[in-house]
Design a protein around this motif. Structure first.
Motif, short mmCIF file in Angstrom:
data_model
loop_
_atom_site.label_atom_id
_atom_site.label_comp_id
_atom_site.label_asym_id
_atom_site.label_seq_id
_atom_site.Cartn_x
_atom_site.Cartn_y
_atom_site.Cartn_z
N PHE A 38 -1.78 -4.77 -1.52
CA PHE A 38 -1.57 -5.53 -0.06
C PHE A 38 -1.66 -4.39 0.92
O PHE A 38 -0.87 -3.62 1.41
N GLY A 94 -0.01 0.35 6.25
CA GLY A 94 1.28 1.29 6.26
C GLY A 94 2.38 0.75 5.72
O GLY A 94 2.37 -0.35 4.93
N VAL A 95 3.63 1.34 6.00
CA VAL A 95 5.05 0.88 5.50
C VAL A 95 5.44 -0.09 6.47
O VAL A 95 5.58 -0.25 7.73
N TYR A 96 5.48 -1.63 5.95
CA TYR A 96 5.66 -2.45 6.43
C TYR A 96 4.67 -3.34 7.54
O TYR A 96 4.52 -4.56 7.28
N ASP A 151 0.71 -1.28 -0.01
CA ASP A 151 -0.18 -0.12 0.18
C ASP A 151 0.83 1.32 0.01
O ASP A 151 0.58 2.04 -0.73
N SER A 152 1.89 1.16 0.68
CA SER A 152 3.01 2.27 0.64
C SER A 152 3.51 2.44 -0.80
O SER A 152 3.55 3.54 -1.55
N ASN A 188 -1.94 -3.20 4.52
CA ASN A 188 -1.74 -3.63 5.60
C ASN A 188 -1.54 -2.45 6.36
O ASN A 188 -0.97 -2.44 7.64
MG LIG Z 1 2.15 -2.07 3.43
#
Ligand SMILES: [Mg+2]
Ligand SMILES: Cc1ncc(C[n+]2csc(CCOP(=O)(O)OP(=O)(O)O)c2C)c(N)n1
Length: 569
Positions: A476, A480-482, A451-452, A478
């Motif tokens: 994908f 956020g980042v990671y 998504d990032s 989720n």
């Molecule tokens: Mg993500």
């Protein structure tokens, strides 16, 4: 009407640039219009070229770069001056880093004013700024030089090690006129733009000797090997030699990932245990841990096949360099192999097989689970099973966890179908590569996006819809980042640096432009949405909801983060 001897017809810079590109069979421009190149784009379209207009130049540049990688012809990106040029420059630098042939053509302002820094409209010394990021940089000042200037740019982009070329076109050049017959004569068709470069026979013999002396040989295929379009010979060499091989991520599909000799499922084992390693169009950069250290176990003896002599000994000593174009080098090696065959050690092959079996069984277990919400494994399994039925589909992939898991779970069956973050591990290539791959191949694209990662080029959904491209983007999501679970340690109102709006509905974005949006919360939703989207052949986006706690920091690159004594005890 006039005849050729007494022509009173005039042509101008605009026409000559288009004529010069067409004269070299370049039929597509990726770009974004404005002063001084709007009419250049209009004219390109009027003259039968395809102009694909983007919402940000970086994405146009990435589209051009991937078109270059797919075709061995330079992809063309056209931008306006200063800010447009700079927006395109990241793509140019990324292309050069990845050895993709592209030409960034930017309009520029009045030289006299720029050089005296008198504050022209979009004033910038673009040529000098481009130089460190490009394989070559040129400016054309006279209409009569457009033919030779474009030829020079094309040859620089594709010959030897390919890369990004910058071509500066001052506004004044575009309106300069000249006699049209003389203009026609000034065009240059590049002869043998990608010349074969044969390896020295003694280098081939040295490489074969070293390979034959190996007990535990390994072949590593890089994206240079995929770029070379020597697919049949590379496969024949691997199969005749019987040597296990590892594909780097964009070399996946050069041989089908299901091939018995693929050692991907035993990567750590083969890197640590091999004694002789043959690199084919793969560099010993960070992606291969620089050829030394813990990953590699005992020091290796290396054979390296590369077009560029200065790649040799870049990180560790190379015992047997083979310099030439990969097609010619592999053909020569294959020839040598036929006259004196190799047989890899049965124990080595068996040891790899047992590691593969063990790791594959572990992976199968992970892929079989059906957690709710989905995790990376269950979502990718659904995608894998759909893509298995369509080996012709292009796959674009970026993100951290989304990239790392997809790379190992999604098998590729054909060469040059996987386009990802590449040498830099860059975010932002997604929609540019997707448009470039769809336009160039005429085949569907599935972009698997964190998504990032998606956010860097997301506005190109409009471009995808505008040109009605068969691109399915899977987010994908989720949060956020990671991962989406970090909290602001200060207790303040702002969310943590890695966190986005929770439960965002990316599927609604594409609906704004007439595309089809899907919201998938289970693997079976995802699977049926993907099947439907591919069958429709229309722009689509699937918002795949992923467990926000499933990812790890930087995916598999956690160890590259410098440790902060204060926070990471
Ligand atoms: Mg993500
Ligand atoms: C141009 C650029 N900016 C920033 C980064 C740092 N970076 C690496 S991965 C990543 C995004 C990872 O998040 P996401 O795409 O959502 O993937 P996930 O791990 O959540 O699946 C970022 C910002 C980068 N690699 N490139």
């Amino acid at each position: 009407m006039t005849n050729d001897n007494q022509s009173t017809d005039v042509t101008d810079g605009f026409h000559l640039v288009i004529d010069a590109l067409k004269h070299n069979d370049i039929d597509t421009i990726f770009g974004l219009v404005g002063i001084p190149i709007t009419d250049l784009a209009r004219l390109a379209q009027a003259e039968g070229m395809r102009f694909i207009g983007f919402r940000h130049e970086q994405n146009a540049g990435n589209a051009a770069a991937i078109a270059g990688y797919m075709t061995q012809k330079p992809g063309i990106c056209l931008t306006v001056s200063a800010p447009g040029f700079l927006n395109g420059l990241t793509a140019l630098a990324n292309a050069t880093t990845n050895c993709f042939p592209m030409i960034l053509i930017s309009g520029s302002s009045e030289r006299e004013i720029v050089d005296l820094q008198q504050g022209d409209y979009e004033e910038m010394d673009q040529l000098n700024i481009a130089k460190p990021f490009a394989k070559a940089s040129y400016r054309i000042n006279h209409a009569a030089d457009i033919g030779i200037g474009v030829a020079r740019a094309i040859r620089a982009a594709v010959s030897g090690r390919p890369g990004g070329v910058y071509l500066d076109l001052p506004a004044k050049l575009l309106s300069q006129t000249m006699d049209s017959a003389a203009g026609k004569k000034s065009l240059v068709r590049v002869v043998d733009a990608v010349p074969r470069q044969l390896p020295a026979p003694e280098s081939v013999a040295r490489a074969l000797d070293l390979l034959k002396s190996a007990k535990r040989p390994l072949i590593i295929l890089g994206k240079g090997a995929a770029y070379a379009q020597a697919d049949a010979d590379i496969r024949a060499f691997v199969e005749h030699s019987g040597i296990p091989y590892l594909p780097m991520s964009m070399a996946k599909g050069l041989l089908p990932d299901t091939h018995a000799q693929s050692a991907s499922a035993a990567r750590s084992y083969v890197l640590a245990e091999a004694d002789v390693v043959m690199l084919v169009g793969a560099r010993l950069n960070w992606l291969l841990a620089h050829g030394k250290g813990k990953t590699w176990g005992a020091p290796k003896r290396f054979i390296q096949i590369d077009i560029s002599p200065t790649e040799i000994d870049s990180n560790v000593a190379i015992e047997a360099p083979v310099i030439g174009d990969i097609g010619s080098c592999i053909a020569a090696l294959l020839n040598g192999l036929k006259s004196s065959p190799l047989k890899p050690d049965a124990e080595w092959v068996a040891a790899i097989q047992s590691r593969k079996d063990k790791n594959s069984a572990k992976m199968a277990q992970l892929l079989d689970s059906k957690p709710s919400p989905m995790n990376f494994h269950s979502a990718l399994r659904a995608i894998r099973d759909v893509l298995k039925t369509r080996p012709d589909i292009n796959v674009v992939n970026e993100g951290a966890n989304t990239l790392d898991f997809a790379r190992s779970i999604i098998d590729m069956q054909q060469p040059r179908k996987r386009f990802d973050s590449g040498t830099w591990g860059i975010m932002g290539i997604g929609m540019g590569y997707a448009v470039g791959a769809a336009v160039t191949s005429g085949l569907p694209v599935v972009a698997i996006e964190g998504d990032s990662a998606f956010g860097f080029s997301g506005m190109e959904l409009e471009t995808i819809c505008r040109y009605r491209l068969p691109v399915t983007t899977i987010i994908f999501n989720n949060n956020g980042v990671y991962r989406g679970t970090d909290v602001n340690p200060s207790g303040g109102a702002d969310v943590a640096p890695t966190v986005f709006v929770k439960g965002a509905r990316y599927d609604k974005m594409i609906e704004a432009f007439g595309g089809i949006g899907y919201h998938a919360t289970t693997a079976s939703d995802l699977s049926s949405a993907l099947r439907e989207a591919i069958a429709a052949g229309k722009p689509a986006l699937i918002n795949a909801v992923i467990d926000e706690s499933a990812g790890t920091e930087s995916g598999r690159l956690t160890n590259l983060n410098p440790a902060t004594a204060a926070h990471k005890k």
